[in-house]
Design a protein around this motif. Structure first.
Motif: not given
Length: 296
Positions: A274-281
């Motif tokens: 979740v944290d990784t995906s949020a950063f990529v967004c």
């Protein structure tokens, strides 16, 4: 995880033609890149054309220190995808047909790589051509059972490039399925899941039908779920200023799988994803460099 074993993304590698220019992309290249950022030996398997875009693509992979097993095939261009973004950063795709990654060959190097694989991620898109589909399935079948591999089908349904047969065969080969809420509804209609069942119920149905050990369901701004035989995890989606969502799902999958391979629990792997995906967004393009706190 045995350190000599590799994490493989096999399928499409291409140029995303974004409004601000072209960027290296392809779901499986994105997956391999992000898995590598977590310190795992990762490699992308695909094909390019003998053209300037192909040469630029290899240069871009090397700039990102992404290892590759990529064939150059004659008579077919390197893949491109026209990407348009709406006002919220959500992309729509126009994927060029009959390109190099539709013709990924089986090679001795590829079969040797299978013996050394701890996890592989594949999708439906590269299976639109019989040649690449056969190569992907041959690769999966060549991974030794004693590796206890994570075989991840990230459905990634695009345009009309999937069939019930591709989906059912892929889920039968996999032990991890990653889908989003829109894809779950498509699977419900294509595979006659119980339409009166909840999202969780349909996910459990898929797990039982195809002997899946883990199912990941992402629901955009409405959070994400991870289901196993004995547990379930839900996390809300962090609120971030979205630049674009290109590659966010691929980074989610990569972070989750990397975390499992490093011995993290399902809950810990879910939080990292979740944290990784949020950063990529919050970043432009599918392959931003992740900050140290995320990859630690």
């Amino acid at each position: 995880m045995k350190q000599q074993h590799k994490v493989v993304g096999i399928g499409e590698v291409l140029w995303d033609m974004l409004p601000d220019g072209k960027k290296l992309g392809g779901a499986l290249a994105n997956f391999a890149y992000h898995a590598g950022q977590f310190g795992l030996p990762s490699i992308v398997v695909s094909a390019i054309g003998s053209d300037s875009l192909g040469r630029e693509l290899i240069h871009a992979l090397e700039e990102k220190n992404l290892h590759y097993e990529i064939a150059t095939v004659d008579h077919y261009p390197t893949g491109t995808v026209a990407v348009e973004l709406d006002s919220t950063g959500i992309p729509t795709y126009d994927i060029t047909r009959n390109v190099a990654w539709d013709h990924i060959p089986v090679t001795d190097n590829l079969m040797a790589l299978a013996v050394d694989t701890a996890a592989v991620c594949f999708g439906s898109l590269a299976q639109r051509s019989p040649e690449s589909r056969a190569t992907i399935m041959n690769f999966i079948d060549a991974i030794p059972a004693e590796n206890s591999p994570l075989i991840v089908f990230d459905a990634n349904l695009r345009q009309d490039f999937h069939t019930p047969e591709i989906l059912t065969t892929s889920m039968s080969r996999a032990n991890v399925l990653k889908i989003n809420d829109e894809e779950l509804l498509m699977l419900r209609d294509m595979l006659s899941l119980d339409s009166s069942s909840s999202e969780a119920g349909m996910c459990r149905d898929l797990m039982e039908r195809y002997s899946l050990s883990t199912l990941i369901l992402t629901c955009g701004i409405n959070g994400s779920h991870v289901f196993t035989a004995t547990e379930s995890s839900f996390l809300p989606t962090p609120k971030v200023k979205v630049a674009d969502t290109v590659g966010a799902g691929d980074s989610f999958t990569a972070a989750f799988i990397a975390s499992l391979l490093k011995g993290r629990s399902i809950a810990e792997a879910h939080r990292k994803a979740v944290d990784t995906s949020a950063f990529v967004c919050s970043s432009f393009g599918a392959m931003p460099k992740l900050p140290v706190p995320i990859v630690e």
